[in-house]
Design a protein around this motif. Structure first.
Motif, PDB file in Angstrom:
ATOM      1  N   ASP A  73      75.885  18.878  48.987  1.00 49.74           N
ATOM      2  CA  ASP A  73      75.317  18.820  47.641  1.00 49.74           C
ATOM      3  C   ASP A  73      73.812  18.588  47.652  1.00 49.74           C
ATOM      4  OD1 ASP A  73      76.185  16.216  48.694  1.00 49.74           O
ATOM      5  OD2 ASP A  73      75.417  15.386  46.815  1.00 49.74           O
ATOM      6  N   LEU A  74      73.231  18.303  48.823  1.00 50.49           N
ATOM      7  CA  LEU A  74      71.803  18.017  48.927  1.00 50.49           C
ATOM      8  C   LEU A  74      71.047  19.227  49.480  1.00 50.49           C
ATOM      9  CD1 LEU A  74      71.908  14.402  50.437  1.00 50.49           C
ATOM     10  CD2 LEU A  74      72.006  15.113  48.032  1.00 50.49           C
ATOM     11  N   ASP A  75      69.844  19.412  49.003  1.00 50.54           N
ATOM     12  CA  ASP A  75      69.007  20.539  49.433  1.00 50.54           C
ATOM     13  C   ASP A  75      68.198  20.128  50.665  1.00 50.54           C
ATOM     14  OD1 ASP A  75      67.685  22.949  49.533  1.00 50.54           O
ATOM     15  OD2 ASP A  75      66.165  22.340  48.069  1.00 50.54           O
ATOM     16  N   ILE A  76      68.882  20.058  51.799  1.00 48.61           N
ATOM     17  CA  ILE A  76      68.273  19.601  53.048  1.00 48.61           C
ATOM     18  C   ILE A  76      67.825  20.793  53.878  1.00 48.61           C
ATOM     19  CG2 ILE A  76      68.816  18.547  55.292  1.00 48.61           C
ATOM     20  CD1 ILE A  76      70.501  16.494  53.812  1.00 48.61           C
ATOM     21  N   CYS A  77      66.680  20.656  54.519  1.00 48.93           N
ATOM     22  CA  CYS A  77      66.226  21.620  55.512  1.00 48.93           C
ATOM     23  C   CYS A  77      66.636  21.083  56.887  1.00 48.93           C
ATOM     24  CB  CYS A  77      64.707  21.803  55.434  1.00 48.93           C
ATOM     25  SG  CYS A  77      64.072  23.028  56.603  1.00 48.93           S
ATOM     26  N   TRP A  78      67.575  21.772  57.520  1.00 47.96           N
ATOM     27  CA  TRP A  78      68.172  21.299  58.768  1.00 47.96           C
ATOM     28  C   TRP A  78      67.466  21.890  59.980  1.00 47.96           C
ATOM     29  CZ3 TRP A  78      71.575  17.408  58.622  1.00 47.96           C
ATOM     30  CH2 TRP A  78      72.301  17.196  57.448  1.00 47.96           C
ATOM     31  N   HIS A  79      67.046  20.998  60.890  1.00 47.66           N
ATOM     32  CA  HIS A  79      66.427  21.389  62.147  1.00 47.66           C
ATOM     33  C   HIS A  79      67.353  20.984  63.290  1.00 47.66           C
ATOM     34  CE1 HIS A  79      62.031  21.719  60.707  1.00 47.66           C
ATOM     35  NE2 HIS A  79      62.747  21.454  59.622  1.00 47.66           N
ATOM     36  N   PHE A  80      67.638  21.911  64.201  1.00 47.78           N
ATOM     37  CA  PHE A  80      68.364  21.543  65.416  1.00 47.78           C
ATOM     38  C   PHE A  80      67.333  21.351  66.516  1.00 47.78           C
ATOM     39  CE2 PHE A  80      71.057  21.952  69.154  1.00 47.78           C
ATOM     40  CZ  PHE A  80      72.127  21.148  68.773  1.00 47.78           C
ATOM     41  N   ILE A  81      67.333  20.176  67.151  1.00 46.62           N
ATOM     42  CA  ILE A  81      66.264  19.838  68.086  1.00 46.62           C
ATOM     43  C   ILE A  81      66.778  19.510  69.477  1.00 46.62           C
ATOM     44  CG2 ILE A  81      64.722  19.066  66.243  1.00 46.62           C
ATOM     45  CD1 ILE A  81      65.446  16.205  66.864  1.00 46.62           C
ATOM     46  N   GLY A  82      68.085  19.658  69.705  1.00 47.98           N
ATOM     47  CA  GLY A  82      68.642  19.359  71.009  1.00 47.98           C
ATOM     48  C   GLY A  82      68.869  20.594  71.849  1.00 47.98           C
ATOM     49  N   PRO A  83      69.209  20.414  73.125  1.00 45.24           N
ATOM     50  CA  PRO A  83      69.553  21.566  73.977  1.00 45.24           C
ATOM     51  C   PRO A  83      70.721  22.328  73.390  1.00 45.24           C
ATOM     52  CG  PRO A  83      69.278  19.552  75.281  1.00 45.24           C
ATOM     53  CD  PRO A  83      69.284  19.126  73.848  1.00 45.24           C
ATOM     54  N   LEU A  84      70.688  23.642  73.533  1.00 42.37           N
ATOM     55  CA  LEU A  84      71.708  24.489  72.918  1.00 42.37           C
ATOM     56  C   LEU A  84      72.376  25.352  73.976  1.00 42.37           C
ATOM     57  CD1 LEU A  84      73.055  25.428  70.297  1.00 42.37           C
ATOM     58  CD2 LEU A  84      71.245  27.154  70.089  1.00 42.37           C
ATOM     59  N   GLN A  85      73.706  25.261  74.055  1.00 41.50           N
ATOM     60  CA  GLN A  85      74.483  26.076  74.974  1.00 41.50           C
ATOM     61  C   GLN A  85      74.830  27.412  74.322  1.00 41.50           C
ATOM     62  OE1 GLN A  85      77.812  23.516  75.629  1.00 41.50           O
ATOM     63  NE2 GLN A  85      76.725  22.179  77.075  1.00 41.50           N
ATOM     64  N   SER A  86      75.094  28.406  75.160  1.00 42.26           N
ATOM     65  CA  SER A  86      75.359  29.753  74.653  1.00 42.26           C
ATOM     66  C   SER A  86      76.555  29.800  73.711  1.00 42.26           C
ATOM     67  CB  SER A  86      75.603  30.709  75.829  1.00 42.26           C
ATOM     68  OG  SER A  86      74.446  30.835  76.624  1.00 42.26           O
ATOM     69  N   ASN A  87      77.576  28.991  73.996  1.00 41.46           N
ATOM     70  CA  ASN A  87      78.787  29.046  73.171  1.00 41.46           C
ATOM     71  C   ASN A  87      78.633  28.340  71.830  1.00 41.46           C
ATOM     72  OD1 ASN A  87      78.727  26.440  74.144  1.00 41.46           O
ATOM     73  ND2 ASN A  87      80.898  26.355  74.679  1.00 41.46           N
ATOM     74  N   LYS A  88      77.447  27.795  71.551  1.00 45.26           N
ATOM     75  CA  LYS A  88      77.216  27.102  70.285  1.00 45.26           C
ATOM     76  C   LYS A  88      76.136  27.771  69.443  1.00 45.26           C
ATOM     77  CE  LYS A  88      78.800  22.588  71.945  1.00 45.26           C
ATOM     78  NZ  LYS A  88      78.489  21.149  72.111  1.00 45.26           N
ATOM     79  N   THR A  89      75.676  28.927  69.869  1.00 45.13           N
ATOM     80  CA  THR A  89      74.576  29.547  69.139  1.00 45.13           C
ATOM     81  C   THR A  89      74.981  30.020  67.747  1.00 45.13           C
ATOM     82  OG1 THR A  89      75.075  31.647  70.244  1.00 45.13           O
ATOM     83  CG2 THR A  89      73.323  30.282  71.200  1.00 45.13           C
ATOM     84  N   ARG A  90      76.216  30.491  67.572  1.00 45.88           N
ATOM     85  CA  ARG A  90      76.603  31.034  66.279  1.00 45.88           C
ATOM     86  C   ARG A  90      76.493  29.993  65.174  1.00 45.88           C
ATOM     87  NH1 ARG A  90      78.841  35.513  64.473  1.00 45.88           N
ATOM     88  NH2 ARG A  90      79.327  36.230  66.596  1.00 45.88           N
ATOM     89  N   ALA A  91      76.963  28.782  65.443  1.00 44.51           N
ATOM     90  CA  ALA A  91      76.903  27.733  64.415  1.00 44.51           C
ATOM     91  C   ALA A  91      75.464  27.411  64.037  1.00 44.51           C
ATOM     92  CB  ALA A  91      77.626  26.484  64.895  1.00 44.51           C
ATOM     93  N   VAL A  92      74.569  27.377  65.006  1.00 46.06           N
ATOM     94  CA  VAL A  92      73.161  27.118  64.701  1.00 46.06           C
ATOM     95  C   VAL A  92      72.569  28.287  63.920  1.00 46.06           C
ATOM     96  CG1 VAL A  92      70.864  26.816  65.710  1.00 46.06           C
ATOM     97  CG2 VAL A  92      72.804  25.537  66.621  1.00 46.06           C
ATOM     98  N   ALA A  93      72.897  29.508  64.333  1.00 49.44           N
ATOM     99  CA  ALA A  93      72.389  30.689  63.628  1.00 49.44           C
ATOM    100  C   ALA A  93      72.843  30.708  62.169  1.00 49.44           C
ATOM    101  CB  ALA A  93      72.852  31.959  64.339  1.00 49.44           C
TER     102      ALA A  93
END
Length: 235
Positions: A73-93
């Motif tokens: 319900d909040l208008d948040i701008c989300w930044h991912f700042i941790g290491p990212l594995q290949s199998n988790k890219t879709r969720a970040v995208a």
């Protein structure tokens, strides 16, 4: 953490940003305060939002997705700042506005392919291992120009700049060195890629924010001084 305490802490950090900018002749509007909310319960983020904070940085994907669902319900701008594995890219995208930690072309390619067509390009920072630490992610400075050129050619990403987490230093002079090095690297990238919006230096945390701002930081990542000592990771 109590709502009032979060608000008080945020105000103190904002005052530090303003003071730091005044000391080096910068406009405080050019520095974004990113609240590093990893391990913090959604209620703490909601308290920060109520105090005017809109930018939040998360390191652990499953934890972040749970908080995004709870705070939709909040208008948040989300930044991912941790290491990212290949199998988790879709969720970040699909779920984030920014990613600060790209260090491999394969990850960038997957993010570009998986970014939904109805969303704007994903804002990207390349992570630089500025001190060549084995314990930290990131690419050596010498490898950044090649990666930057490749990422700049991907259609659903917007290359914004660089991120680094320097090793702790004891003095201001020692803190200044890696930040200045990162700023110089960004300047060289601007000359290399003049058509890219290379406007971002993500650097500086609770203990060295002032020096980072002096050296040109446009995003400072602050966790402890907003939310207190880190709690146990819940991912």
């Amino acid at each position: 953490m109590r709502k009032a305490e979060v608000a008080e802490n945020l105000n103190r950090v904002r005052e530090r940003v303003v003071t730091s900018c005044a000391a080096c002749g910068r406009d405080p509007g050019g520095v974004t305060l990113l609240a590093v909310s990893k391990t913090r319960p959604a209620g703490d983020l909601r308290a920060a939002y109520a105090a005017g904070q809109r930018y939040f940085g998360e390191n652990y994907l499953q934890e972040a997705l749970a908080k995004q669902a709870e705070l939709e319900d909040l208008d948040i701008c989300w930044h991912f700042i941790g290491p990212l594995q290949s199998n988790k890219t879709r969720a970040v995208a699909e779920q984030f506005h920014w990613l600060h930690s790209v260090e491999r072309l394969k990850i960038a390619q997957r993010l570009s392919a998986q970014r939904p067509a109805d969303m704007p390009p994903l804002n990207i920072c390349l992570q630089v291992n500025i001190d060549d630490e084995e314990s930290k992610s990131g690419l050596a400075p010498a490898g950044i120009p090649e990666l930057a050129a490749a990422v700049a050619g991907l259609p659903n990403l917007k290359l914004r700049g660089l991120m680094a987490i320097p090793a702790p230093r004891d003095t201001v002079e020692e803190q200044r060195r890696p930040f200045a090095q990162l700023a110089n690297l960004l300047q060289r990238l601007r000359a290399q890629l003049p058509d890219q919006p290379l406007d971002t230096l993500s650097m500086g945390m609770s203990g060295d924010m002032e020096v980072a701002i002096e050296c040109g930081a446009t995003i400072v990542r602050i966790g402890t001084d907003i939310f207190g000592r880190r709690e146990t990771k819940i991912d």
